[in-house]
Design an enzyme around this catalytic site. Sequence first.
Site, short mmCIF file in Angstrom:
data_model
loop_
_atom_site.label_atom_id
_atom_site.label_comp_id
_atom_site.label_asym_id
_atom_site.label_seq_id
_atom_site.Cartn_x
_atom_site.Cartn_y
_atom_site.Cartn_z
N ASP A 64 0.72 -1.21 -0.13
CA ASP A 64 -0.03 -0.04 -0.19
C ASP A 64 0.68 1.05 0.06
O ASP A 64 1.93 1.20 0.57
CB ASP A 64 -0.91 0.00 1.30
CG ASP A 64 -2.19 0.95 1.09
OD1 ASP A 64 -2.32 1.55 0.00
OD2 ASP A 64 -2.78 1.20 2.01
N HIS A 120 3.56 3.14 -8.75
CA HIS A 120 3.42 1.51 -8.73
C HIS A 120 4.84 1.01 -9.57
O HIS A 120 5.22 -0.01 -9.24
CB HIS A 120 2.33 1.29 -9.91
CG HIS A 120 1.05 1.74 -9.44
ND1 HIS A 120 0.81 1.48 -8.31
CD2 HIS A 120 -0.11 2.47 -9.95
CE1 HIS A 120 -0.58 1.88 -7.83
NE2 HIS A 120 -1.15 2.55 -8.82
N LEU A 131 11.79 -20.91 -3.41
CA LEU A 131 10.68 -19.83 -2.95
C LEU A 131 9.43 -20.06 -3.78
O LEU A 131 9.65 -20.09 -5.03
CB LEU A 131 11.25 -18.50 -3.16
CG LEU A 131 10.18 -17.39 -2.71
CD1 LEU A 131 9.83 -17.32 -1.17
CD2 LEU A 131 10.82 -15.84 -3.03
C1 FPP Z 1 -1.21 0.00 -3.68
O1 FPP Z 1 -1.11 1.29 -3.82
C2 FPP Z 1 -0.69 -0.93 -4.79
C3 FPP Z 1 -1.48 -1.41 -5.69
C4 FPP Z 1 -2.68 -1.38 -6.01
C5 FPP Z 1 -0.74 -2.09 -6.86
C6 FPP Z 1 0.69 -2.79 -6.47
C7 FPP Z 1 1.19 -3.43 -8.01
C8 FPP Z 1 2.50 -3.43 -8.15
C9 FPP Z 1 3.51 -2.71 -7.44
C10 FPP Z 1 2.96 -4.24 -9.12
C11 FPP Z 1 3.60 -5.53 -9.02
C12 FPP Z 1 3.57 -6.43 -9.84
C13 FPP Z 1 4.61 -7.43 -10.01
C14 FPP Z 1 4.44 -8.77 -11.26
C15 FPP Z 1 5.78 -7.42 -9.72
P1 FPP Z 1 -2.06 2.51 -3.95
O2 FPP Z 1 -2.11 2.84 -5.27
O3 FPP Z 1 -3.30 1.87 -3.10
O4 FPP Z 1 -1.54 3.52 -3.15
P2 FPP Z 1 -2.39 4.63 -2.16
O5 FPP Z 1 -3.02 4.08 -1.33
O6 FPP Z 1 -1.38 5.67 -1.93
O7 FPP Z 1 -3.19 5.49 -3.35
#
Ligand code: FPP
Length: 242
Positions: free
Chosen positions: A18, A35, A129
């Site tokens: 998050d 992201h 893993l």
């Molecule tokens: C939450 O932050 C994050 C996500 C919804 C997406 C996470 C996905 C990745 C990092 C991609 C990983 C993929 C691979 C295959 C390695 P948020 O957008 O909810 O943050 P906020 O709460 O600050 O808005």
Amino acid sequence: MQSETAICKPRHVSIIMDGNGRWAQERGLERVQGHLRGVESVRAVTEESVRQGIEYLSLYAFSTENWGRPKEEVTYLMSLMFKSIMNEMDNFMRNGVRFLALGDKGSLPGVLQESIAAAEKATSANKTLTFILFLSYSGKWDILNAAKHLAKAATESGNPDEYLSKIEEKDFSGFLITAGIPDPDLIIRTSGEQRISNYLLWQGAYSEFYFPEVQWPDFREEEYKKALKVFASRDRRYGKVK
Ligand code: FPP
């Protein structure tokens, strides 16, 4: 049944990643930049898990509710997921990582489904893993699906009453999408938020929780080691007296 012996190292670590959007916004960047940086944290935590001898690392990458985000962000995330899986293949093979994606995979774009199937196949014999991405997943969806499968199995048994009378918790776990995967010992949620947000609702019944303030793009090796240290200091009793 969970083991009651003191375990210092978690067998399964699960992470609610998050704070990507906030990390970017605080720096005057587009949310998607968060992201992008988050993927680097995924790599750092995966490599550290291998070094620490952790058996399962799972990540909540896209929830059922995330489909409600702006279309451009959803499209970006799907494309990022596709590229990241492709990019990480060499690392997975080098580190002996088995890749799995769990969730309502049929709802994902076709190219992503294909890359997932290819990565799962190519890494299926890896043993160091198991790396799990929860995609288009929610805990309530998982439990409801399991209940539907159980109802179907009960009907097909020819004697539903007798079949259902014998169903125990461990049998129900076998109908969940995580069948065969140990429940998470430790669930980490970054960014200071202290919620489960419809994640592993059944599987997390006895998980230890850890809520660091740091946002996901800044959660790297040192932060992860801190989390593992906190876990090692916890006293797990599973509702019993020691
Ligand atoms: C939450 O932050 C994050 C996500 C919804 C997406 C996470 C996905 C990745 C990092 C991609 C990983 C993929 C691979 C295959 C390695 P948020 O957008 O909810 O943050 P906020 O709460 O600050 O808005």
